[in-house]
Design a protein around this motif. Structure first.
Motif, short mmCIF file in Angstrom:
data_model
loop_
_atom_site.label_atom_id
_atom_site.label_comp_id
_atom_site.label_asym_id
_atom_site.label_seq_id
_atom_site.Cartn_x
_atom_site.Cartn_y
_atom_site.Cartn_z
N MET A 11 0.83 -1.20 0.00
CA MET A 11 0.00 0.00 0.00
C MET A 11 0.87 1.26 0.00
O MET A 11 2.06 1.20 -0.26
N SER A 12 0.28 2.42 0.25
CA SER A 12 1.03 3.67 0.27
C SER A 12 0.31 4.66 1.17
O SER A 12 -0.88 4.49 1.49
N GLU A 13 1.03 5.69 1.56
CA GLU A 13 0.42 6.69 2.46
C GLU A 13 -0.70 7.46 1.78
O GLU A 13 -1.51 8.08 2.47
N GLU A 14 -0.75 7.43 0.45
CA GLU A 14 -1.87 8.08 -0.24
C GLU A 14 -3.21 7.46 0.15
O GLU A 14 -4.25 8.13 0.10
N CYS A 15 -3.18 6.19 0.51
CA CYS A 15 -4.42 5.42 0.65
C CYS A 15 -5.16 5.66 1.97
O CYS A 15 -6.28 5.15 2.14
N VAL A 16 -4.55 6.38 2.89
CA VAL A 16 -5.20 6.54 4.20
C VAL A 16 -6.52 7.30 4.10
O VAL A 16 -7.46 7.04 4.87
N PHE A 17 -6.62 8.23 3.18
CA PHE A 17 -7.78 9.13 3.14
C PHE A 17 -9.06 8.38 2.77
O PHE A 17 -10.07 8.46 3.47
N ALA A 18 -9.03 7.64 1.68
CA ALA A 18 -10.23 6.88 1.28
C ALA A 18 -10.51 5.76 2.27
O ALA A 18 -11.68 5.50 2.61
N GLU A 19 -9.47 5.10 2.76
CA GLU A 19 -9.66 3.98 3.68
C GLU A 19 -10.33 4.41 4.97
O GLU A 19 -11.20 3.71 5.52
N LEU A 20 -9.94 5.58 5.46
CA LEU A 20 -10.45 6.07 6.75
C LEU A 20 -11.59 7.07 6.59
O LEU A 20 -12.14 7.54 7.59
N GLY A 21 -11.94 7.41 5.35
CA GLY A 21 -13.00 8.39 5.14
C GLY A 21 -12.61 9.78 5.60
O GLY A 21 -13.46 10.53 6.12
N GLU A 22 -11.33 10.13 5.41
CA GLU A 22 -10.81 11.41 5.89
C GLU A 22 -10.54 12.35 4.71
O GLU A 22 -10.19 11.91 3.61
N GLU A 23 -10.67 13.64 4.97
CA GLU A 23 -10.31 14.64 3.98
C GLU A 23 -8.80 14.81 3.93
O GLU A 23 -8.12 14.65 4.94
N GLY A 24 -8.28 15.15 2.76
CA GLY A 24 -6.84 15.40 2.64
C GLY A 24 -6.41 15.27 1.20
O GLY A 24 -7.11 14.69 0.37
N ASN A 25 -5.25 15.83 0.88
CA ASN A 25 -4.68 15.75 -0.46
C ASN A 25 -3.63 14.64 -0.47
O ASN A 25 -2.57 14.78 0.13
N PRO A 26 -3.91 13.54 -1.18
CA PRO A 26 -2.96 12.42 -1.17
C PRO A 26 -1.57 12.80 -1.67
O PRO A 26 -0.58 12.18 -1.29
N TRP A 27 -1.48 13.80 -2.58
CA TRP A 27 -0.19 14.20 -3.15
C TRP A 27 0.31 15.53 -2.59
O TRP A 27 1.31 16.06 -3.04
N GLY A 28 -0.39 16.05 -1.59
CA GLY A 28 -0.01 17.32 -1.00
C GLY A 28 0.67 17.14 0.35
O GLY A 28 0.97 16.01 0.78
N TYR A 29 0.87 18.24 1.03
CA TYR A 29 1.56 18.20 2.33
C TYR A 29 0.58 17.85 3.44
O TYR A 29 -0.54 18.39 3.51
N THR A 30 0.98 16.93 4.30
CA THR A 30 0.23 16.59 5.50
C THR A 30 1.16 16.80 6.69
O THR A 30 2.24 16.21 6.73
N PRO A 31 0.77 17.64 7.67
CA PRO A 31 1.64 17.85 8.85
C PRO A 31 2.01 16.52 9.50
O PRO A 31 1.21 15.57 9.51
N VAL A 32 3.23 16.45 10.04
CA VAL A 32 3.74 15.20 10.57
C VAL A 32 2.83 14.62 11.65
O VAL A 32 2.56 13.40 11.67
N GLU A 33 2.33 15.47 12.56
CA GLU A 33 1.48 14.97 13.63
C GLU A 33 0.22 14.33 13.07
O GLU A 33 -0.23 13.28 13.53
N ARG A 34 -0.35 14.99 12.05
CA ARG A 34 -1.54 14.45 11.39
C ARG A 34 -1.21 13.16 10.64
O ARG A 34 -1.98 12.20 10.68
N ARG A 35 -0.07 13.12 9.99
CA ARG A 35 0.35 11.93 9.26
C ARG A 35 0.50 10.75 10.22
O ARG A 35 0.05 9.63 9.92
N ILE A 36 1.13 10.96 11.36
CA ILE A 36 1.32 9.86 12.32
C ILE A 36 -0.03 9.35 12.81
O ILE A 36 -0.25 8.13 12.91
#
Length: 370
Positions: A35-60
């Protein structure tokens, strides 16, 4: 969910990756999908840009939640939950596209490399300037030496080496234009050869500079090199022989002289017409488009690990029946030759679910036994 013996699957998968996925002791086809970190948004039903910047705390936080779900569905944590302290990260060096006066821009969705010239005369002038560059001074930021010293003294870390670059055809088409490069090779082959040679020289110099910065020399440098060259499929074999092949041959000969050194080409496009040429490079691994299947690759690359050939859009559709059909097809083709690392033939995109990965595991366990 599909019935998979998770514990046995992962035991067998560990054996399947031995000997670059060619081990005669492998009980089943290897699984390359993680898998890849891009996939967290659809899997978890969360908003976010898969190819954009995600703050480290949010990413963790996202990765931890994703991993909890992954444990239940595929039996493994797949994404990192720890990241290096910000002050342990080296300042970025300028990238190869910038050397050729291109600009990396983000359009709100993804990053693109914008070109710097459009005519043969503009190209000649740009190549003149590139050849005169002090490349070390150009790519290393002004605070490089101070930061290198501080990070090493604080964390014991040395700079990363360069062993992966944008492939030469994709780079050239980004800088000069797709049709422009094709017509250049046809109409002004000498200038095209010069363009290819300068790209080769820049790749060689950047990798050599970063080897030196990391404390390596020509005798002890780590082996291996990878190219990502999707656009090379747009060239005929004769065009690629003139423009792209000499670059890969030179770089592989220098950084990958040993049989076990990683020589890798990613081109998730229709690459079949270039297989005879790429086969001469003795690649240890490849990732081509979903129309280039195991049986065709094996004609020219008998000992190359194949990372494929599941279509990314099939995987992202989350249609378990279609996923199983494609994986079964690939496993049957690999049964006699081995060397298949079952992966998507291209990137894993947001929208691809963990249940799709489980479907691949199911197909391997049921149809991918050697």
């Amino acid at each position: 969910m599909l019935d998979v013996d998770i514990e046995k699957f992962w035991e067998d998968d560990a054996l399947a990756h031995e000997d670059n996925c060619f081990s005669p002791k492998a009980p089943q086809v290897a699984l390359g999908i993680r898998m890849s970190e891009e996939c967290v948004f659809a899997e978890l039903g969360e908003e976010g840009n898969p190819w954009g910047y995600t703050p480290v705390e949010r990413r963790i936080e996202l990765n931890k939640r994703y991993n909890e779900k992954a444990l239940k569905i595929v039996g493994r944590k797949l994404l990192p939950e720890e990241f290096p302290p910000p002050d342990s990260v080296f300042p970025p060096i300028r990238r190869i596209g910038e050397v050729f006066e291109g600009k990396y821009v983000h359009n709100g969705v993804a990053e693109w490399l914008e070109g710097s010239c459009k005519t043969p005369r503009e190209l000649e002038a740009m190549l003149d300037r590139v050849e005169k560059l002090d490349l070390r001074e150009f790519i290393l930021p002004p605070n490089w030496e101070a930061e290198k010293k501080r990070i090493y003294e604080t964390y014991g870390k040395k700079p990363d080496i360069v062993r992966h670059v944008r492939g030469p055809v994709t780079l050239a088409m980004s800088i000069y234009g797709t049709e422009n490069l094709i017509f250049l090779i046809l109409d002004e082959p000498d200038l095209a050869r010069r363009f290819s040679q300068v790209i080769s020289d820049v790749i060689f110099k950047i990798a050599s500079i970063m080897d030196e910065e990391a404390g390596y020399n020509s005798e002890n440098k780590p082996g291996g090199f990878r190219f990502a060259d999707d656009n090379c499929c747009l060239l005929t074999p004769e065009m690629y022989e003139l423009f792209g092949y000499p670059i890969l041959k030179r770089i592989f000969d220098h950084w990958c002289p040993n049989p076990e050194d990683n020589r890798y080409q990613h081109s998730d496009s229709d690459m079949a017409h270039l297989l005879p040429i790429l086969g001469r490079l003795k690649l240890t691994g490849c990732n081509f488009g979903p129309t280039v299947l195991v049986d065709e690759i094996r004609k020219y690359m008998p000992r190359t690990r194949i990372d494929g050939c599941l279509a990314p859009f099939t995987f992202m559709s989350n249609d378990e029946k279609k996923i199983i059909e494609e994986v079964k097809r690939d496993c049957e083709m690999a049964r006699e030759c081995r060397g298949l690392n079952l992966s998507t033939a291209g990137s894993i995109n947001n929208g691809s679910l963990l249940t799709s990965m489980r479907a691949v595991m199911y197909a391997i366990q049921n149809f991918g036994r050697y």
